[in-house]
Design an enzyme around this catalytic site. Structure first.
Site, PDB file in Angstrom:
ATOM      1  N   SER B 144      49.585  44.447  45.667  1.00 43.04           N
ATOM      2  CA  SER B 144      50.183  43.340  44.916  1.00 43.04           C
ATOM      3  C   SER B 144      51.710  43.493  44.883  1.00 43.04           C
ATOM      4  O   SER B 144      52.334  43.483  45.949  1.00 43.04           O
ATOM      5  CB  SER B 144      49.560  43.278  43.514  1.00 43.04           C
ATOM      6  OG  SER B 144      49.872  42.054  42.886  1.00 43.04           O
ATOM      7  N   ASP B 220      40.400  36.403  44.919  1.00 40.62           N
ATOM      8  CA  ASP B 220      41.556  36.908  44.171  1.00 40.62           C
ATOM      9  C   ASP B 220      42.162  35.752  43.377  1.00 40.62           C
ATOM     10  O   ASP B 220      42.572  34.736  43.950  1.00 40.62           O
ATOM     11  CB  ASP B 220      42.556  37.469  45.189  1.00 40.62           C
ATOM     12  CG  ASP B 220      43.741  38.165  44.551  1.00 40.62           C
ATOM     13  OD1 ASP B 220      44.213  37.706  43.493  1.00 40.62           O
ATOM     14  OD2 ASP B 220      44.202  39.160  45.132  1.00 40.62           O
ATOM     15  N   HIS B 253      41.242  40.758  42.696  1.00 40.26           N
ATOM     16  CA  HIS B 253      42.555  41.422  42.771  1.00 40.26           C
ATOM     17  C   HIS B 253      42.519  42.831  42.177  1.00 40.26           C
ATOM     18  O   HIS B 253      43.550  43.496  42.107  1.00 40.26           O
ATOM     19  CB  HIS B 253      43.578  40.562  42.010  1.00 40.26           C
ATOM     20  CG  HIS B 253      45.013  40.843  42.342  1.00 40.26           C
ATOM     21  ND1 HIS B 253      45.564  40.603  43.583  1.00 40.26           N
ATOM     22  CD2 HIS B 253      46.039  41.357  41.602  1.00 40.26           C
ATOM     23  CE1 HIS B 253      46.841  40.935  43.588  1.00 40.26           C
ATOM     24  NE2 HIS B 253      47.162  41.413  42.399  1.00 40.26           N
TER      25      HIS B 253
END
Lengths: 275, 275
Positions: B144, B220, B253
């Site tokens: 991320s 996600d 995620h």
């Protein structure tokens, strides 16, 4: 049963669930990893140690890849009833987070601390109803206080559990500080009432299984005072139980130790659950 | 450098360390997994995402077995300077825990938020001095915000990093809410100053590497608004960079996604670091 979360991970689904327990009179949270596919799958129970919830092994246990590979459901319950109305203690080794897998008989704990009934009876019925499980193929393992739980629940229910293992278990709680404090607090002063919750005493009193597997780090800070694998070894030798006791230099009592041997334990259970 | 903890685990030693950083003017904590054996070992850097410290991947990343098998040191730094004297923000996506791997130029952040210098220069020198590493063989990855860090640090230093990958990276921060907020806050309004911290812009401006690997979950929750792998795919296609972009249905995620693909990433880096 309420779903708290589900995540796809390593060939299966990791879920966290909550339900109202009749045994403890409280909401109880547990996690369940279910492999992809239709099942029904064998079940491996994992009982956690002092201070833990379901979350510790769920985050740090590194069991999912092997459970998916072997097609095994992995259930991780909490270690005690919890809540503002549940009696507690300031110590880390008594009260909430330290249920010791007993049905307490002493006030004020008897009302909620019914973890034996919860793990042996209530939660299996819920799991059987809610997940694609083959309840004729169950194994049980756990760590430290949860290793004590796995050994004692397994030894008391040899027909239910085809495989029983533990990581650094409290083998002989009636003869160590953690156990004497907890069993005395929950069960009272009569030490005869403690023997149902002591793996060594259960074997001495006649409990029999074919085999047990225990792994133990030799750098474990609790080894000598609290865990006492030698007492388990002696009891198993006397009883003719095939104890596989792995002693591992340089490993401690942490989840780093557990995760290092988790895949071995899952495969050991899988061999027995699928045979 | 102060040792916070070391634990033997899965064929190596997981350590956590703290040192006083000249770049950030604060104590900084990081973790390092070192395989058993003499080394020197290649190094894989892992940069973490928003709200994380070194601890998240250390506990949940499931990288140790493969790093031990492949003989790779795994370094996980923190995501920002921290402390009572370090400017912060109530939001989870700015301030402490959200350093975005930039050297801030705006007050009051410029004094401590020098994470580019810390990760690119200061920490590598410490690692080279303290661990059995072969600094001619380094790879970098992250998740991320940390995937953004890995891609941009890798693209700015193609001679240093033989392998660059990311899990669900923020590919194009100058064109998403997280990035616009952070880069504007740390670097000011001149968007030209942001381009050094944007993987797509770096490639558009001429940065070149042979290959990149990115894995992304299609479930996600941040995919469409924040992550923008399509922009990275277009930039790599235009530039002739071999982007391996794995899109995985049903993964989100979380660290459940990361741990599902961690072993693949470690092996992908190992092939390139050991060739």
């Amino acid at each position: 049963m309420q779903t708290i979360s589900t995540n796809h991970v390593r060939g299966g689904t990791q879920g966290v669930y909550c339900h109202d327990s009749a045994a403890t009179g409280t909401p109880m949270t547990f996690s369940a990893f279910v492999p992809d596919g239709d099942g029904p799958f064998p079940v491996l129970w994992y009982l956690s140690g002092l201070t833990c919830t379901h979350a510790n092994v769920t985050e740090k246990g590194e069991y999912r890849a092997t459970c998916a590979e072997q097609g095994i459901i992995f259930i991780a319950p909490d270690t005690s009833p919890r809540g503002d109305d549940v009696p507690d203690d300031d110590a880390y080794d008594f009260g909430q987070g330290a249920g010791f897998y007993v049905d307490a008989t002493e006030a004020p704990f008897a009302q909620h601390y019914q973890m034996r009934s919860y793990i042996e009876t209530e939660l299996p019925a819920l799991i059987a109803a809610q997940f694609p499980v083959d309840m004729s193929r169950q194994g049980i393992t756990g760590h430290s206080m949860g290793g004590h739980g796995a050994l004692t629940i397994g030894l008391r229910n040899p027909d239910r559990f085809k495989s029983i293992s533990a990581f650094a278990p409290i083998c002989h709680p009636i003869d160590c500080p953690w156990g004497e404090k907890a069993l005395g607090g929950y069960l009272g002063k009569d030490r005869n009432a403690w023997r149902d919750y002591d793996a060594v005493a259960l074997i001495q009193d006649g409990a029999r299984v074919d085999a047990l597997r225990v792994d133990q780090g030799e750098a474990d800070q609790f080894l000598d005072e609290q865990l006492k694998p030698d007492a388990l070894r002696a009891a198993c030798a006397e009883a003719g139980i095939d104890l596989s006791l792995g002693l591992h230099p340089s490993y401690d009592h942490s989840y780093y130790f557990i995760s290092s041997f988790m895949a071995d334990h899952v495969r050991w259970h899988a061999e027995r659950l699928k045979s």
